[in-house]
Design a protein around this motif. Sequence first.
Motif, PDB file in Angstrom:
ATOM      1  N   VAL A  41      52.842 -14.486  21.919  1.00 29.76           N
ATOM      2  CA  VAL A  41      53.674 -14.071  22.545  1.00 29.76           C
ATOM      3  C   VAL A  41      53.223 -13.000  23.459  1.00 29.76           C
ATOM      4  N   LEU A  42      52.822 -13.468  24.517  1.00 30.33           N
ATOM      5  CA  LEU A  42      52.042 -12.653  25.683  1.00 30.33           C
ATOM      6  C   LEU A  42      52.663 -11.052  25.825  1.00 30.33           C
ATOM      7  N   LEU A  43      53.996 -11.060  26.108  1.00 31.09           N
ATOM      8  CA  LEU A  43      54.602  -9.949  26.094  1.00 31.09           C
ATOM      9  C   LEU A  43      54.330  -8.926  25.022  1.00 31.09           C
ATOM     10  N   TYR A  44      53.998  -9.313  23.914  1.00 35.95           N
ATOM     11  CA  TYR A  44      53.751  -8.360  22.860  1.00 35.95           C
ATOM     12  C   TYR A  44      52.617  -7.370  23.385  1.00 35.95           C
ATOM     13  N   GLY A  45      51.668  -7.965  23.801  1.00 35.85           N
ATOM     14  CA  GLY A  45      50.377  -7.041  24.164  1.00 35.85           C
ATOM     15  C   GLY A  45      50.946  -6.151  25.356  1.00 35.85           C
ATOM     16  N   ASP A  46      51.914  -6.506  26.169  1.00 37.78           N
ATOM     17  CA  ASP A  46      52.472  -5.479  27.092  1.00 37.78           C
ATOM     18  C   ASP A  46      53.159  -4.489  26.348  1.00 37.78           C
ATOM     19  N   LEU A  47      53.912  -4.727  24.950  1.00 40.13           N
ATOM     20  CA  LEU A  47      54.879  -3.785  24.349  1.00 40.13           C
ATOM     21  C   LEU A  47      53.687  -2.684  23.662  1.00 40.13           C
ATOM     22  N   ILE A  48      52.632  -3.235  23.239  1.00 35.21           N
ATOM     23  CA  ILE A  48      51.634  -2.668  22.476  1.00 35.21           C
ATOM     24  C   ILE A  48      51.163  -1.295  23.608  1.00 35.21           C
ATOM     25  N   ASP A  49      50.863  -1.819  24.644  1.00 35.92           N
ATOM     26  CA  ASP A  49      50.324  -0.981  25.761  1.00 35.92           C
ATOM     27  C   ASP A  49      51.177   0.163  26.111  1.00 35.92           C
ATOM     28  N   LEU A  50      52.509  -0.197  26.246  1.00 40.36           N
ATOM     29  CA  LEU A  50      53.572   0.678  26.638  1.00 40.36           C
ATOM     30  C   LEU A  50      53.876   1.563  25.530  1.00 40.36           C
ATOM     31  N   VAL A  51      53.892   1.193  23.988  1.00 46.00           N
ATOM     32  CA  VAL A  51      54.229   2.110  22.948  1.00 46.00           C
ATOM     33  C   VAL A  51      52.953   3.222  22.949  1.00 46.00           C
ATOM     34  N   SER A  52      51.761   2.623  23.300  1.00 49.53           N
ATOM     35  CA  SER A  52      50.482   3.346  23.199  1.00 49.53           C
ATOM     36  C   SER A  52      50.646   4.605  24.273  1.00 49.53           C
ATOM     37  N   GLU A  53      51.208   4.403  25.351  1.00 48.92           N
ATOM     38  CA  GLU A  53      51.340   5.092  26.544  1.00 48.92           C
ATOM     39  C   GLU A  53      52.306   6.318  26.049  1.00 48.92           C
ATOM     40  N   VAL A  54      53.538   5.828  25.583  1.00 51.09           N
ATOM     41  CA  VAL A  54      54.436   6.910  25.121  1.00 51.09           C
ATOM     42  C   VAL A  54      54.112   7.734  24.245  1.00 51.09           C
ATOM     43  N   ASN A  55      53.393   7.104  23.106  1.00 55.97           N
ATOM     44  CA  ASN A  55      52.722   7.997  22.054  1.00 55.97           C
ATOM     45  C   ASN A  55      51.834   9.034  22.531  1.00 55.97           C
ATOM     46  N   THR A  56      50.877   8.708  23.399  1.00 53.26           N
ATOM     47  CA  THR A  56      49.686   9.657  24.027  1.00 53.26           C
ATOM     48  C   THR A  56      50.645  10.707  24.695  1.00 53.26           C
ATOM     49  N   GLU A  57      51.735  10.550  25.186  1.00 51.72           N
ATOM     50  CA  GLU A  57      52.328  11.567  26.073  1.00 51.72           C
ATOM     51  C   GLU A  57      52.949  12.548  25.150  1.00 51.72           C
ATOM     52  N   VAL A  58      53.735  12.058  24.194  1.00 53.60           N
ATOM     53  CA  VAL A  58      54.330  12.859  23.084  1.00 53.60           C
ATOM     54  C   VAL A  58      53.507  13.579  22.471  1.00 53.60           C
ATOM     55  N   LEU A  59      52.265  13.215  21.938  1.00 58.35           N
ATOM     56  CA  LEU A  59      51.374  13.996  21.202  1.00 58.35           C
ATOM     57  C   LEU A  59      50.773  15.156  22.191  1.00 58.35           C
ATOM     58  N   ASN A  60      50.549  14.801  23.750  1.00 57.50           N
ATOM     59  CA  ASN A  60      50.228  15.732  24.329  1.00 57.50           C
ATOM     60  C   ASN A  60      50.967  16.696  24.885  1.00 57.50           C
ATOM     61  N   LYS A  61      52.178  16.536  25.053  1.00 53.43           N
ATOM     62  CA  LYS A  61      53.277  17.578  25.376  1.00 53.43           C
ATOM     63  C   LYS A  61      54.050  18.319  24.159  1.00 53.43           C
ATOM     64  N   GLN A  62      53.873  17.552  23.097  1.00 57.46           N
ATOM     65  CA  GLN A  62      54.613  18.278  21.852  1.00 57.46           C
ATOM     66  C   GLN A  62      53.722  18.438  20.880  1.00 57.46           C
ATOM     67  N   PRO A  63      53.079  19.565  20.594  1.00 55.21           N
ATOM     68  CA  PRO A  63      52.008  19.990  19.794  1.00 55.21           C
ATOM     69  C   PRO A  63      52.575  19.905  18.340  1.00 55.21           C
ATOM     70  N   ASP A  64      53.695  20.283  18.334  1.00 48.16           N
ATOM     71  CA  ASP A  64      54.407  20.633  17.163  1.00 48.16           C
ATOM     72  C   ASP A  64      54.575  19.024  16.243  1.00 48.16           C
ATOM     73  N   ILE A  65      54.719  17.928  16.870  1.00 49.04           N
ATOM     74  CA  ILE A  65      54.695  16.749  16.233  1.00 49.04           C
ATOM     75  C   ILE A  65      53.248  16.244  16.085  1.00 49.04           C
ATOM     76  N   ARG A  66      52.648  16.509  16.640  1.00 49.58           N
ATOM     77  CA  ARG A  66      51.022  16.319  16.489  1.00 49.58           C
ATOM     78  C   ARG A  66      50.482  16.976  15.283  1.00 49.58           C
ATOM     79  N   GLN A  67      50.917  18.178  15.065  1.00 42.84           N
ATOM     80  CA  GLN A  67      50.610  19.193  13.829  1.00 42.84           C
ATOM     81  C   GLN A  67      51.373  18.515  12.501  1.00 42.84           C
TER      82      GLN A  67
END
Length: 515
Positions: A41-67
Amino acid sequence: MEQQKHLNKKGYILVSHTFINSDAIRHNFSIAMSEMYQKEVLLYGDLIDLVSEVNTEVLNKQPDIRQQLEHTGEIDRLGMERHGAIRLGTAAELSMMRRLFAVMGMHPVGYYDLAPAGVPVHSTAFRALDTQSLNNSPFRVFTSLLRLDLIDDEALRQEAMAALDKRKIFTDDVISLIERFEEEGGLTAADAKQFVKEALETFRWHDKTPVSKALYQQLLSQHGLIADVVGFKGPHINHLTPRTLDIDAVQAGMQAKGIPPKAIIEGPPRRRCPILLRQTSFRALEEAVNFKNPNGGYQTGHHTARFGEIEQRGVALTPKGRALYDQLLSQARRQLGVTPNANNALEYYQVLESAFAAFPDDYRALHDEGLAYFYYQAVDSDTDNAQTLDFIDVENIDVENVNDPLSKQVITDLLEQGMIRLEPIVYEDFLPVSAAGIFQSNLHDDSTNDNENDNETDEHSGKQSSGGINSNKEAFENALGAQVYDELELYQTLQAESLKACLGQLNSKVLKRVI
């Protein structure tokens, strides 16, 4: 890896070479399955990339969630978070699947009856049980058993049973390795590697079906899920699910990248303190298949069932919290009056948020009102607070009941003094209404859950461990060959163990000070 001694079934002591830990086997299997699914399912790879991008942004902008994720040990597992879903046709398949997952340290947790929601299956989730194992590898599989008794047409039911009886979904080698694991208590590195390879074959997609196009169409007319189970060689994985820290951002990102999302995010509304589980997906793909003819040839056609799902997990709720959740979800859906769909999505979200205003959105309030489960953790501190701490009589504190007056007072005092902190125990399981919504919206083109003419799904649509409408937990467990674990008891145990350990740490500080 470690050397093992144990008794085999005949009572003889066996000494093994080094066995591979089940957590490691599970981790390797989840990686192999993810790689396979990305190719299928080729779109699944695109989905993984998107989720990774979102998670990275959340962890960078919300240190309380990272902690928070660092404190609970979830930070390292976030990138490997996966759950899959499969559908089985017979009791024999379910029983052997239980034994296969046991090799990977995965056990049946929870009972979900989706029949009241119009989905002819009942299910459990195979997963690890303790926090450390889950953090080592959070991979789990939502596993459903087809309810053939819900096929109205007797002749069609017999044809479906005959088709299922003919198929063999496990390789001979994987069965041999399962038996070796059971006999010897583990698998060596070479055996574990072969097990992963052989087990993967059970979940692989096959575009050639063992049934005729005519039988497939008959099954499809009964229910898309029945056709998905009976019409194929085995229980192909129909979705894998990465975990995101912001499902709304992923939903918007899918639209921006041209990945067609389902209209409604299932579960509770967006909150500052997430609870339970929110899920969405991209729409199921139409895939070319070849149906077997009586003469041995094949007839072309298509099938729609496999899709990409995303989940955002929040804190696990106590029975009191879950009752409030069910009440508010039911209230919102009754107020909307119809099934949430693409045409009323905005209105539904507004109604849902309004209803859930009655659900506290603060971790301390969720704790104090007994609505959610938490880890108790001693705070590392060099301040004078530690000097005033008295020895805690752990024996007189009921760690199993944090609402006991004495326990509650001790915990409250320690929280107020800053000696301990609360961290949410993540919900590791599933929601029957959400599961039904995801299944229904991806079984055919005219997405059931996204179409305004659908039958309503309310709090009665899908039951979890409740013995509710059409529930048949005993029959499911008989087919499984074991009882399912009660997920609420598991969360309660995690909370109690963390409190006991936390109080023990504090007492150690007192003893060190005295000495």
